[in-house]
Design an enzyme around this catalytic site. Structure first.
Site, PDB file in Angstrom:
ATOM      1  N   ASP A 181     -37.657  49.695   9.945  1.00 52.93           N
ATOM      2  CA  ASP A 181     -36.533  48.937  10.126  1.00 52.93           C
ATOM      3  C   ASP A 181     -37.115  47.475   9.686  1.00 52.93           C
ATOM      4  O   ASP A 181     -37.751  46.761  10.485  1.00 52.93           O
ATOM      5  CB  ASP A 181     -35.778  48.997  11.311  1.00 52.93           C
ATOM      6  CG  ASP A 181     -34.699  48.120  11.466  1.00 52.93           C
ATOM      7  OD1 ASP A 181     -34.214  47.368  10.265  1.00 52.93           O
ATOM      8  OD2 ASP A 181     -33.896  48.034  12.324  1.00 52.93           O
TER       9      ASP A 181
ATOM     10  N   LYS B 246     -35.499  37.823   4.954  1.00 53.28           N
ATOM     11  CA  LYS B 246     -34.773  39.010   4.459  1.00 53.28           C
ATOM     12  C   LYS B 246     -33.565  38.320   3.774  1.00 53.28           C
ATOM     13  O   LYS B 246     -33.167  38.554   2.815  1.00 53.28           O
ATOM     14  CB  LYS B 246     -34.338  39.808   5.663  1.00 53.28           C
ATOM     15  CG  LYS B 246     -33.605  41.407   5.097  1.00 53.28           C
ATOM     16  CD  LYS B 246     -33.493  42.126   6.109  1.00 53.28           C
ATOM     17  CE  LYS B 246     -32.759  43.263   6.025  1.00 53.28           C
ATOM     18  NZ  LYS B 246     -32.551  44.120   7.175  1.00 53.28           N
TER      19      LYS B 246
ATOM     20  N   GLU C   2     -29.172  51.047   6.160  1.00 56.90           N
ATOM     21  CA  GLU C   2     -29.367  51.021   7.823  1.00 56.90           C
ATOM     22  C   GLU C   2     -28.242  51.702   8.298  1.00 56.90           C
ATOM     23  O   GLU C   2     -28.554  52.439   9.510  1.00 56.90           O
ATOM     24  CB  GLU C   2     -29.319  49.512   8.320  1.00 56.90           C
ATOM     25  CG  GLU C   2     -30.685  48.723   7.860  1.00 56.90           C
ATOM     26  CD  GLU C   2     -30.740  47.446   7.704  1.00 56.90           C
ATOM     27  OE1 GLU C   2     -29.676  46.766   7.961  1.00 56.90           O
ATOM     28  OE2 GLU C   2     -31.648  47.103   7.316  1.00 56.90           O
TER      29      GLU C   2
ATOM     30  N   ASP D 200     -22.304  47.442  11.651  1.00 50.92           N
ATOM     31  CA  ASP D 200     -23.717  47.096  11.826  1.00 50.92           C
ATOM     32  C   ASP D 200     -23.686  45.534  11.725  1.00 50.92           C
ATOM     33  O   ASP D 200     -23.886  44.989  10.539  1.00 50.92           O
ATOM     34  CB  ASP D 200     -24.603  48.042  10.819  1.00 50.92           C
ATOM     35  CG  ASP D 200     -26.139  47.609  10.798  1.00 50.92           C
ATOM     36  OD1 ASP D 200     -26.420  46.655  11.628  1.00 50.92           O
ATOM     37  OD2 ASP D 200     -27.034  48.323  10.208  1.00 50.92           O
TER      38      ASP D 200
END
Lengths: 619, 187
Positions: free
Chosen positions: A25, A87, A186, A208
């Site tokens: 992850d 990210k 994810e 999420d």
């Protein structure tokens, strides 16, 4: 009778052994690595027993790099050389970043390449390289902990990541020397971890909210098949934004104005993040900045963040509609990502879906756990597993047409893999080239969508205007990545396609990065290439042997002989040290095995449908 | 024996691929069960360790199965597909004669849509329009089902007309969605 298998020294792949596979992850705030060991899926810790690796990289003057907690401590003292939340920059141009960040958190430099670079005291780095540093640390951690080289990894990405962001993530994996089996979304990974745990069929929603991204996915779970019905989200909205609104409030309270230095700004953001965390358990948080103490109540926090939470509910609504699912059909709402610890988020989501969300799973680790389960299946450790993930394209793929308009080729929420062919013709006599502009997004006008690339078709046979028929095929693979190919249909000439990505790196840029990252570049590269080809050859031969075992009777004696010859040749070359020869032998084997592969695939389809004949419906 | 198989999957129509009869009111439960069975056998995840050749072929087959599934799952695309199998060619540019009643209803919806943004609660106004569209669509699909459950004896002109009406509604729907996107952006 079982034969004892003797492996040659130095060869890591032994068919009878479990292969090492991990799920990673790669998060905005923290990253994690997990694996399946003796039936248990666990996250792996470093030597200090820490599982979460803060996604922070510090570039020191002497060119050493620190990753994780060690790097985090430089955030305030040396903010420009301490890269966090990288990210957010993946697959993004400098203009994108400027539009989102004011002032910019780092010294960005526009380069010749489309990928912006950040200036640090250890040199210029791209978001891909920073991510690769994080991945490398996790790779080392896993190899140390599992005791051998990894066969493959699954890396998770936000479902709402577009093609450029996905490609950047895959490139980072490659740069870190990982064999990336698959990129998975994810929320889908979370659903796997959750679904296998609870083992029940039905429609679930996964909400999420991570550090920098928001996804909502609606899935139908049926006997191990996780079918994503729709996904929506915002790839630039997350817990960081909550920190920023609190930070702005602090700045206002202290009457500091907008123009403050980066170090103070980082201190304020840090304090904002702490206050946010405190308020998940306390009703009041005190903030100490610049020798002043401020108090923030939970009610004040709620007022600050409500607009951001509302921003997540519109995508929920869209996902439900795209999935053609009524609210009442949702059996469970699974909460994922650190930001779902905020009580207000839970309340609002519960209100929207009209049921209390599931918060009994650890929102930090569930994504890595799901990725590890999928990695274990993909690498071949669980031959009889029913687990299958059917995901979708999050954003429509389209082409630029006359007048800056977008024509959609693959609409959002199309199940992947997906292919679509589109025919084009020439508008001038003797025209031998044309250019195609591929974009991603839902808007009607080209400038409102993300440009993915311009494809030049060359070598079109010169014909009268309008008589050439160029069929362009768009293929989205199981990673959600787009591939384009073209062919002139009347003459059958494959047009040479030159792909110029609008974002992301070209192959040669990646090669160069790989070279730069190694001290003894030439030897290392050669050794690595040879090793990669040998591992690949082992894999191909092993797979072929298994296929021949199962379905060898589909081949005539002649066909079998030519396959055996090509396989024998590869097995011989594999022990040598000519990586090119190995590659060529693999390609040769591929060619002779084509007919076998195709028959097996069709036989699979027939077997799957055996007993499902039309007759049974008429009976 | 097996060499005769060739590319069976590529020459089958979508119904054949799913072992289903050519019929508008498709058994959705069976469709999705067969879809899962087919994907279990060809999906790229089943070939993650296979040769490059097998990987490519698996992507192609899985994509073909996905495409067929999406056509058969959507009542509208299924209807169009059945008509195409009957040899009806659709020309999106043509302007067929439309039922005046239908056109009136269209005008009303269109006007309502144009006014959405000026309303105090645009989201719920938009919802109302979307509900009306849904009802109108359902009505047309029911009429289509009457024709296309027996494709061989269907009134193809009537069915084509209904398809054109559906296209009108679709256009309105996508315009509503664009407005919805804009409302989302303005938050």
């Amino acid at each position: 009778m079982a034969l004892i298998q003797i492996s040659e020294p130095g060869q890591s792949t032994k068919p009878h052994e479990r292969k090492l596979a991990v799920g990673i992850d790669l998060g905005t705030t923290n990253s994690l690595v997990a694996t399946v060991r003796s039936g248990q899926t666990t996250t792996l810790a470093n030597e200090n027993g820490e599982h979460l690796l803060p996604s922070v990289v510090y570039y020191a003057k002497d060119k050493t790099r620190l990753v994780g907690s060690e790097a985090k401590q430089y955030k305030i003292t040396d903010p420009l050389n301490t890269i966090s939340s990288v990210k957010r920059y993946m697959g993004r141009s400098l203009e994108d970043i400027k539009a989102k960040e004011s002032p910019l958190h780092y010294d960005f430099i526009q380069t010749n390449s489309t990928v912006p670079r950040i200036k640090t005291q250890a040199g210029e780095v791209s978001a891909i390289e920073v991510s690769a540093e994080i991945l490398s640390v996790l790779k080392k951690r896993a190899e140390l902990s599992l005791g051998d080289e990894l066969s493959g990894v699954v890396i998770t990405v936000p479902a709402y990541f577009d093609d450029a962001q996905r490609q950047a993530t895959k490139d980072a994996g490659r740069l870190a020397g990982l064999n990336v089996l698959r990129l998975i979304n994810e929320p889908t990974a979370a659903a796997v971890a959750y679904g296998l745990d609870k083992a029940s069929d039905g429609v679930i929603a996964v909400y999420d909210l991570g550090g920098g991204t928001f996804d909502i996915s609606i899935l139908r779970v049926t006997q191990g098949v996780f079918e994503v019905l729709a996904t929506a989200g915002d790839s630039a909205l997350g817990g960081d934004d909550f920190d920023y609104v609190i930070a702005s409030w602090i700045q206002q309270q202290l009457e500091l104005g907008d123009d403050i230095d980066k170090s103070l700004r980082n201190q304020i953001i840090h304090a904002a993040c702490q206050a946010k965390q405190t308020l998940t358990t306390e009703r009041l948080a005190s903030i100490n900045i610049a020798s002043t103490t401020l108090e923030l109540s939970r009610e004040q926090l709620n007022n600050l963040i409500d607009p951001l939470i509302k921003k997540t509910l519109m995508p929920c609504r869209r996902a439900l509609r795209d999935a053609q699912v009524e609210l009442e059909e949702i059996k469970a709402v699974v909460m994922v990502g650190g930001s779902t610890r905020i009580l207000r988020v839970r309340d609002k989501v519960g209100e929207y879906f009209d049921q209390p969300p599931m918060v009994d799973i650890n929102p930090d680790t569930v994504v890595a756990i799901g990725a590890a389960i999928q990695a274990d299946v993909l690498v071949g450790n669980k031959a009889d597993s029913d687990l299958l993930l059917l995901d979708v394209v999050p954003l429509s793929l389209g082409l630029e047409t006359m007048g800056n308009l977008v024509e959609k080729i693959i609409p959002r929420n199309t199940t992947i893999p997906a292919t679509r062919a589109q025919d084009f013709t020439t508008y001038k006599d003797g025209q031998t080239a044309m250019s195609i502009h591929v974009v991603q997004g839902e808007r009607e006008l080209v400038p409102d969508c993300r440009s993915l690339g311009r494809f030049s078709l060359k070598g079109i046979p010169p014909l009268v205007a309008g008589s050439a028929r160029i069929r362009v095929t768009f293929e989205v693979d199981a990673d959600g990545l787009l591939h384009v190919s073209a062919r002139e249909e009347t003459t059958g000439i494959e047009s040479g396609i030159e792909v110029k990505p609008s974002y992301g790196l070209t192959d040669s840029e990646i090669e160069k990065m790989l070279l730069d990252s190694m001290e003894h570049a030439d030897e290392d590269i050669a050794a690595r290439m040879l090793h990669e080809q040998q591992v690949e050859a082992d894999r191909v031969l092993e797979a072929l042997a298994a296929a021949l075992d199962d379905d060898g009777d589909m081949l005539s004696a002649e066909e079998r002989q030519s396959i055996d010859e090509a396989a024998g040749n590869l097995a011989k070359l594999k022990t040598g040290n000519d990586d090119r020869a190995i590659k060529q032998a693999m390609q040769a084997l591929d060619r002779v095995a084509e007919v076998f592969v195709s028959r097996r695939m069709d036989s699979n389809i027939r077997k799957a449908m055996a007993g499902h004949n039309v007759d049974e419906f008429n009976a | 024996m097996t060499s005769l198989a060739g590319n069976a999957a590529l020459t089958q129509n979508h119904f054949e691929l799913f072992s289903l009869p050519v019929f508008f009111d498709v058994d959705l439960h069976q469709l999705s069960a067969n879809f899962r069975a087919l994907q279990q056998s060809v999906h790229p995840d089943r070939f993650a360790n296979a040769s490059a050749q097998e990987k490519r072929l698996s992507v192609q087959r899985a994509a073909q199965i996905n495409e067929a599934h999406q056509v058969l799952k959507s009542p509208q695309r299924r209807a169009r597909y059945i008509l195409e199998l009957q040899g009806v060619v659709f020309d999106d540019q043509s302007n067929p004669v439309m039922d005046p009643m239908f056109l009136m209803q269209q005008m009303e919806l269109r006007e309502a849509l144009a006014d959405v943004k000026s309303k105090s609660d645009p989201e719920s106004e938009l919802d109302k329009i979307l509900v009306s569209l849904k009802i109108a669509k359902k009505d047309i699909l029911d009429k289509l089902a009457e024709q296309l459950n027996t494709p061989a004896t269907a009134d193809l002109d009537k069915a084509s007309q209904l398809m054109h009406e559906l296209q009108f509604l679709d256009k309105l729907q996508s315009e509503s969605e664009i407005i919805e996107e804009e409302l989302m952006d303005s938050l």
